[in-house]
Each structure stands twice: as C-alpha cells, then as structure tokens.
Design a protein around this motif. Structure first.
Motif, short mmCIF file in Angstrom:
data_model
loop_
_atom_site.label_atom_id
_atom_site.label_comp_id
_atom_site.label_asym_id
_atom_site.label_seq_id
_atom_site.Cartn_x
_atom_site.Cartn_y
_atom_site.Cartn_z
N VAL A 184 -21.28 28.08 34.23
CA VAL A 184 -21.82 27.41 35.35
C VAL A 184 -21.38 26.91 36.97
O VAL A 184 -19.82 26.66 37.13
CB VAL A 184 -22.06 25.86 34.86
N SER A 192 -16.03 18.34 38.40
CA SER A 192 -16.53 19.40 37.93
C SER A 192 -15.42 20.19 37.45
O SER A 192 -16.44 21.73 36.15
CB SER A 192 -17.29 19.97 38.92
N TYR A 194 -15.26 19.47 33.47
CA TYR A 194 -16.47 20.13 32.94
C TYR A 194 -16.93 21.52 32.74
O TYR A 194 -17.82 21.33 32.30
CB TYR A 194 -16.75 18.84 32.61
N ALA A 205 -17.41 23.56 35.46
CA ALA A 205 -18.73 24.12 36.37
C ALA A 205 -17.23 24.65 37.82
O ALA A 205 -16.95 23.86 38.02
CB ALA A 205 -19.26 23.12 37.02
N PRO A 232 -21.22 14.80 31.71
CA PRO A 232 -22.22 15.38 31.01
C PRO A 232 -21.43 14.70 29.52
O PRO A 232 -20.22 13.67 29.38
CB PRO A 232 -21.53 16.71 30.38
N SER A 255 -18.44 19.66 27.92
CA SER A 255 -18.37 20.55 28.89
C SER A 255 -20.39 20.56 29.44
O SER A 255 -21.39 20.06 29.18
CB SER A 255 -17.85 22.06 28.57
N TYR A 256 -19.97 20.94 30.81
CA TYR A 256 -21.23 21.14 30.92
C TYR A 256 -22.24 22.09 30.35
O TYR A 256 -22.97 21.84 29.99
CB TYR A 256 -21.74 21.53 32.23
N GLU A 287 -23.63 20.67 27.37
CA GLU A 287 -24.83 19.45 27.17
C GLU A 287 -26.11 20.46 27.61
O GLU A 287 -27.02 20.17 27.04
CB GLU A 287 -24.47 18.65 28.16
#
Length: 333
Positions: free
Chosen positions: A151, A174, A177, A179, A263, A267-268, A271
């Motif tokens: 991500v 970020s 999660y 990114a 999220p 984690s992003y 999600e």
C-alpha cells in the motif's frame, strides 16, 4: 479527487481529517457546459514521462506522459495530436499518442491534467516529442517494480510547508497500518525538511521534488498557469505517483498530509482486500472525510500521538473525500 473513469463501482467508507484552524471556501462549478474559446497557440507542460518495458495494464514498451495542457488548444482537447518518436540502438519509430483525462473541461480551470500514452519500441533509449517538425527530447523515467509496501500513499505537493506535527501523525499512523508515504515537495522550512530526510533514511518515506509550472511567456493571450489550474495542480503529482507504482503496489491512496485514515482492520491492505472482496468491477474505494480539530505542540520532544488523538474534537463540517485505487485500473487521477 475521485477518479471519474472507468465507470465502475465505488465503495464509500469514512476518513478522518486532522486540521489546523485555517479554512478554505469550497468552489462550486456550474453543471451547464460553457463555450470554450479556442486559441491559436497554447502551452503544454510535461511533468514526467514513464517507459514500461513490461506492464500488466499498458502493454509492452508502453510510454505514459503526465502533462498539463491548456484546454483551449483545440475544441476537444482529447483530439489534439501528439507524435512521439522512440529510438533504440538500431531503429527509430513514430507513434501518435492517445490522450485522456479524468476531468470535464467545461467544469474546470483552463489548464487540465492530460495523460498521453502509446506503445513504442523494444529497449527504447530515447524519447522525443514532435510538433511542426521540431523534435524535443524528453527525459524518461522507469516505474518502480518493487514497492516498499503493498500500500502506497501519494501525498499532495507541499508548498511552504511547516506543519511537521501533522507529518509525524501521518507517518506513524501509516507505518502502524502498513503504508509507505511518497511525498511531493515544492518548498518547506529547512528544519521540517531535515526531519523528513531522517525518516527517508529509515525507508519510511520517499521524497519526490516537484516543480511548479513555468513558461517563458505568460502574457495575453496566454494565462498564468499556476493561477488557472485546479488545486495547484495536485492531480499531476498524484498521477505521477500512480504511474510510478502502477506495476508494484496493490493499492495506491491519494491523500493530503492531514488526511488520516485509521482502518477497522489490522492493516490497510487487509481492509482494502476485504472491501474489494475480490470483485474486479470495483476500481476504487472512496472514503468520506470528517473534520476534526486538535491541539498541536510547539516542540518535537512534546509531540505525543496519543494526546493528539485524545484531544481531537469532531467538527460539524464534512470535507471532500479521498480515493484508494487499484493502480492497474487507472492511468490518471
């Protein structure tokens, strides 16, 4: 900015905005098409040109140019003809580029983000653009084929930036999660830049210098481009970032520095995969954005992410949301 094409399904979720107390008025655009007056000569600014030896969505030996063009060049800007010349060690070929945009000209400023795309030649070493018999060489960049994380968040260009507190919140959320931040920088205070450089050394941030549009002549009948392009031309930087990570990232987010996404999953990536649910008709997730205010500190040692979150107070206002894309489904933002 919400991508308009292709016309697929968009899911809508929630996004948090941490802000200072400065507010901007929202601009309303008329829904009725307006006549566009044509000029005989207009400007084009080429931000970047990417060469893809292989691409999942663009094909082999693809070239994609990120440009800002004056919509008054021709009646329909997408009918404008651009010739690209590609050269390797033994061959030179000419191809006409196809133009595309996610914007409707009658609703936007005079200068628009336009992407030009074509497929050229194996092992291309030089790219040129031709206009009225004049050739100009364009520096080419290679996309990133191995992203730091699945991500990537593309952060809008920073102008005279000084809000290091917001950067630290964005960075640590970020990172937590999963990114990677890709920052576009026009200008910022020196101490803030040095702070970002330290995080770049740790591999948590990528820094991309970004130029504002400059032409030798902006007198009439031309317009000063930086005053006649939407949102200081953020879309060009976002598109550059999208093309850079097109072959390597699973998801690309389009954010401002103060757009904080927390999220509901671990984690992003988890999600986004959950919300897409394997449905390839969904090209993007769109998150609504809510305004919050919080207390900021004056020195680095006093910075506390937990206190910033605890002191956050939701405001009654709601801002334009943000999108998170499958990069193989989009060529521009």
């Amino acid at each position: 900015m919400i991508p308009r094409l292709p016309r697929n399904i968009y899911k809508t979720l929630d996004l948090l905005l941490l802000q200072s107390f400065t507010r901007f008025n929202q601009i309303s655009y008329s829904k009725k098409p307006q006549e566009v007056r044509i000029l005989q000569y207009t400007h084009t600014f080429i931000h970047s040109a990417y060469y893809y030896p292989t691409s999942k969505s663009l094909g082999d030996n693809a070239v994609a140019l990120v440009t800002t063009m004056n919509k008054r060049t021709v009646w329909n800007i997408l009918d404008h003809k651009i010739n690209l010349i590609g050269t390797n060690q033994s061959t030179k070929i000419t191809r006409q580029a196809s133009l595309s945009t996610e914007h409707r000209s009658f609703e936007r400023c005079d200068y628009l983000l336009i992407t030009a795309q074509s497929n050229m030649i194996d092992n291309m070493e030089k790219l040129e653009i031709e206009a009225k018999g004049v050739l100009v060489e364009i520096p080419i960049k290679r996309p990133i084929y191995f992203a730091p994380k699945p991500v990537v968040f593309c952060v809008s260009p920073q102008f005279a930036a000084e809000q290091w507190q917001t950067f630290l919140v964005q960075l640590h959320v970020s990172k937590r999660y999963g990114a990677h931040l890709h920052l576009y920088i026009v200008s910022m205070v020196e101490s803030y830049f040095k702070l970002i450089k330290e995080y770049e050394k740790l591999g948590l941030v990528s820094i991309e210098p970004w130029l504002t549009i400059k032409f030798p002549i902006t007198d009439g009948p031309y317009l000063e481009p930086n005053r006649n392009v939407e949102l200081r031309n953020q879309a060009a930087a976002h598109t550059d970032c999208l093309l850079m990570y097109k072959e390597s990232a699973s998801f690309v987010g389009i954010l401002d520095m103060d757009d904080i996404l927390i999220p509901t999953a671990n984690s992003y990536y988890e999600e986004f995969e959950r919300e897409y649910a394997g449905d390839w008709l969904i090209s993007a997730l769109h998150y609504d954005k809510y305004d919050y205010k919080t207390i900021k500190v004056a020195d680095l040692k006093s910075q506390s992410l937990s206190s910033i979150v605890k002191n956050a107070e939701r405001l009654p206002t709601k801002d334009t949301g943000k999108s998170f894309l499958r990069p193989e489904r989009f060529n521009s933002t």
